[in-house]
Design a protein around this motif. Structure first.
Motif, PDB file in Angstrom:
ATOM      1  N   GLY A 102     -12.114  28.196  24.887  1.00  0.00           N
ATOM      2  CA  GLY A 102     -11.290  27.753  23.777  1.00  0.00           C
ATOM      3  C   GLY A 102     -10.067  27.044  24.297  1.00  0.00           C
ATOM      4  N   GLN A 103      -9.597  26.047  23.548  1.00  0.00           N
ATOM      5  CA  GLN A 103      -8.423  25.268  23.912  1.00  0.00           C
ATOM      6  C   GLN A 103      -8.601  24.635  25.289  1.00  0.00           C
ATOM      7  N   GLY A 104      -8.131  25.280  26.357  1.00  0.00           N
ATOM      8  CA  GLY A 104      -8.144  24.638  27.665  1.00  0.00           C
ATOM      9  C   GLY A 104      -9.199  25.132  28.608  1.00  0.00           C
ATOM     10  N   ASN A 105     -10.125  25.981  28.177  1.00  0.00           N
ATOM     11  CA  ASN A 105     -11.135  26.483  29.121  1.00  0.00           C
ATOM     12  C   ASN A 105     -12.545  26.317  28.576  1.00  0.00           C
ATOM     13  N   HIS A 106     -13.019  25.077  28.595  1.00  0.00           N
ATOM     14  CA  HIS A 106     -14.356  24.783  28.093  1.00  0.00           C
ATOM     15  C   HIS A 106     -15.408  24.712  29.182  1.00  0.00           C
TER      16      HIS A 106
END
Length: 762
Positions: free
Chosen positions: A116-120
């Motif tokens: 999510g957000q910055g850790n895909h």
């Protein structure tokens, strides 16, 4: 493979990015003794260019907190946890998953989260577990936020993977619809951009929101509508545009189909009745409708305020009709489509019979995602075909998804629950196995939320710290699990040898040819391409960047689709080498880079319908409009409407667990209009109980005339039991219901929850 960085005691400065919202602004960080000591904007970042908001300055509360996990844990019969080795944990999990697959088939397994957000990056590796289990159940937070928008994109543009963006920075007339960029960002360098619009006398800013938000205070016009009445206001303004012949006939004839049916529907809108229902001045409504249609360039920025509100799908339909029937699309300063490097969305149109539905609700996936609102029922009420095992990754649905009580009950009933996360979340506290992941700053990472046009950027973040304890990155966790399940071998000697010894000048071309040949002879392995790349090409990349090997086929694909756009962004090469050059540039760019630069006329190449025309006629929406009546969401039992999930200065997503990161608003107060407070004999700081049909929570009152009477607001991001203590702030999802959702795609209606208020003793 564990990322290893030698511990340092001297101060150093590094480049990275924020992980708190979709913007992922570039950062310069000072690091000393394993901690962030100073955080500021990175002026070299091609998108944020030094911009930063106050939340990023507290990222050390994410990186270093007492809930961080350092060792694999196994739940005991008494509910406690004991340490277990990685080998034993993965062997036991693999055995139990295989038994469930053999006995019950793929529909007994589901995943939740996946970044999510910055850790895909981890999501690419988690997805392989669904393939291994022959499952199609993918639940994540996009499924409770954006799938209505994605569903409509499929109907309008021909694919649910099409996604619109807005050129707010250059628009002459900008509407912010159900969003507050001053707090929630979502647009480039939000606060700076808002200031630029405000100070330019030739530009107009309109905010449509039931609250006088920080953004609304800067607006030229604020339509402070009654909560849940967006559908009436938007359709009335569109009707005005058509009645006054302000729609763009030339644009519609050249680029759209189905306008005649839409026009007939809009001409039947009872404008006066609908504007009265929204309770806003007709004079301002006329100004906005005419101003938007007649502007040289105009765009709409919409967010959860309409996507989580009553009639959410119709809201989104009219939002898109706003810029389509006025021709404010495919131009500078308008709404546009965009390309994407990371395929976080797919196209799973329910009209295609090959896409399976859920067992209990018969629900279809949108963009490959099932809505969290159905998950408890699919676990508890689907009988022998129920979901029995789950892996939850980088996600805390026991707190953040609707009806937290139902989700907790469902998770407790599973045969197997595995949680992969950085911290001991409330969901992890229900798991059979808790597997510790390295933090977002202890491994290579990126975001898939790259939504810019005509220039689009990407930032591969390098690890800044050594991994804590025995934590592993997700690539290693899921690859080991696939190996333990016997889905892939532990070694690919030929591919590894080619990757390691391939001459520099050949730029991975030999490896790519060998990989293609290998997968051609064993097509089953294609589904595990991420882990195969990780084990073979990954080690040859150096700099502990093995997990990033999964990017290579994506850069190759992008260069094949849009070679001119990639070349304009500064990445040369031919059909064979351009994608490889882009891949190498991404790994080397510490501040990120621009990966594509389109021309505005390229927008039409992104439309997936035949003849690249937009289909305005959506039968489900036209039928819904025939049945639409002015309704009142309140009742004698529930006289207030609550917006359950407001963005504020010191709330973010759930990765901040230590409540000390908040400088203000530790209680997560409830906003209430002074007249309502006086009627209920309430003053600032009083405690109340807020009841909905689903449950009740306590709240602290803040008297605030920025909200309408009858309208209440509470923030999200609270409710964690840090260090297993009492919940810090409102557990908002104890009062949001599973059935309080959109009828088509079942996204929750968090912005329009009927509630009542009971005063408690001081």
């Amino acid at each position: 493979m564990t990322v290893v960085i030698l511990a340092e005691t001297t101060m150093r400065t590094e480049k990275t990015a924020c992980i708190l919202c979709s913007r992922n602004c570039g950062l310069l960080v000072d690091i000393e003794d394993g901690k962030f000591t100073k955080i500021r904007g990175d002026e070299d970042h091609p998108l944020s260019q030094g911009y930063i908001c106050q939340k990023a300055a507290r990222l050390n509360y994410y990186q270093n907190n007492e809930d961080r996990l350092e060792h694999p844990l196994k739940r005991q019969t008494d509910g406690s946890y004991t340490r277990i080795s990685w080998d034993d944990a993965l062997a036991e999990i693999a055995s139990r998953l295989l038994n469930i697959r053999t006995q019950y088939g793929g529909e007994a397994f589901a995943t939740a989260g996946g970044g999510g957000q910055g850790n895909h990056l981890g999501g690419a590796y988690l997805g392989q577990m669904r393939a291994a289990m022959k499952s199609y159940y993918n639940y994540n937070s996009l499924g409770q936020e954006k799938t209505g928008d994605f569903w409509l994109n499929g109907r309008l543009f021909g694919s649910q993977a099409c996604h619109t963006t807005e050129d707010v920075e250059h628009g002459d007339f900008v509407i912010f619809l159900g969003c507050n960029p001053f707090q929630s960002h979502g647009i480039p360098n939000a606060r700076d951009t808002l200031k630029e619009i405000k100070k330019d006398p030739d530009r107009t800013m309109v905010v449509i929101d039931p609250r006088r938000t920080e953004t609304a205070k800067s607006a030229d016009i604020h339509l402070q509508l009654k909560p849940g009445t967006d559908v009436y206001l938007l359709s009335a303004m569109l009707s005005i545009i058509v009645r006054e012949n302000l729609h763009d006939e030339a644009f519609l004839n050249e680029h759209c189909t189905g306008f005649d049916s839409v026009k007939e529907m809009l001409l039947n809108i009872p404008v006066d009745e609908y504007v009265a229902a929204a309770d806003v001045p007709m004079e301002d409504v006329l100004k906005v409708a005419r101003g938007f249609a007649q502007a040289e360039s105009a765009c709409v920025r919409a967010d959860l305020g309409i996507q989580h509100s009553n009639h959410s799908t119709l809201n989104s339909y009219f939002e898109k009709l706003f810029f389509l029937i006025t021709g404010q699309f495919g131009k500078k300063g308008c709404n546009n489509l965009h390309d994407s490097l990371i395929p976080i969305l797919s196209d799973t149109d329910e009209r295609n019979p090959k896409f399976k539905r859920s067992v209990h609700h018969g629900m279809f996936p949108v963009s490959g995602i099932f809505p969290p609102n159905i998950l408890p029922d699919e676990i508890l009420k689907a009988g022998d075909r129920r979901i029995r095992a789950m892996i939850v990754d980088s996600c805390n649905p026991a707190v953040t998804w609707p009806d937290a009580t139902a989700h907790k009950k469902a998770f407790e009933s599973l045969d197997l629950l595995v949680v992969v996360d950085v911290a001991m979340t409330e969901t992890a506290q229900l798991a059979d196995y808790v597997l510790p992941a390295a933090s977002q700053f202890e491994k290579w990472e990126f975001t898939g939320f790259n939504m810019e046009f005509p220039k689009n950027g990407f930032h591969a973040r390098h690890p800044l710290f050594p991994a804590k304890g025995e934590t592993l990155q997700e690539a290693e966790i899921y690859t080991r699990l696939l190996e333990a399940m016997g889905e892939i071998p532990k070694r690919f000697p030929i591919l590894s040898r080619i990757a390691k010894h391939e001459p520099q000048f050949s730029s991975h071309l030999g490896f790519i040819a060998a990989l293609a040949a290998t997968l051609a002879t064993n097509k089953k392995q294609i589904r595990y391409g991420a882990s195969i790349l990780y084990r073979t090409l990954g080690p040859a990349l150096g700099n502990d960047a093995a997990s990033m090997a999964v990017l290579l086929p994506l850069t190759l694909s992008l260069a094949q689709k849009y070679p001119d756009a990639v070349r304009r962004a500064g990445h040369p090469g031919n059909k064979l080498t351009q994608g490889i050059n882009l891949f190498k540039a991404i790994l080397a760019a510490r501040s990120g880079l621009i990966f594509s630069e389109h021309r505005f006329e390229d927008v039409w190449k992104l439309v997936k319908n035949p003849q690249q025309k937009i289909t305005l006629e959506v039968p489900e929406m036209l039928e819904a409009m025939k049945k639409l009546k002015v309704d009142d969401l309140t009742s004698e039992q529930y006289p207030f409407i609550l917006s359950a999930g407001e963005r504020r200065s010191y709330n973010a997503n759930q990765i901040y667990r230590n409540p000390q990161w908040r400088k203000v608003d530790h209680a997560g107060f409830m906003r209430m209009h002074p007249e309502d407070a006086e009627r209920l004999d309430l003053t600032k700081g009083d405690r109340v109980k807020c009841h909905s049909e689903t449950g009740s929570i306590e709240a602290v009152i803040e008297i605030d005339n920025s909200v309408r009477t009858g309208y209440l607001m509470m923030p999200h991001g609270y409710g964690s039991n840090y260090q297993k203590g009492s919940p810090n702030g409102p557990e908002i999802n104890l009062i949001t219901g599973l059935d309080h959702c959109d009828p088509i795609h079942r996204t929750p209606l968090h912005k329009s929850v009927p509630v009542n208020i009971e005063k408690l003793s001081a």
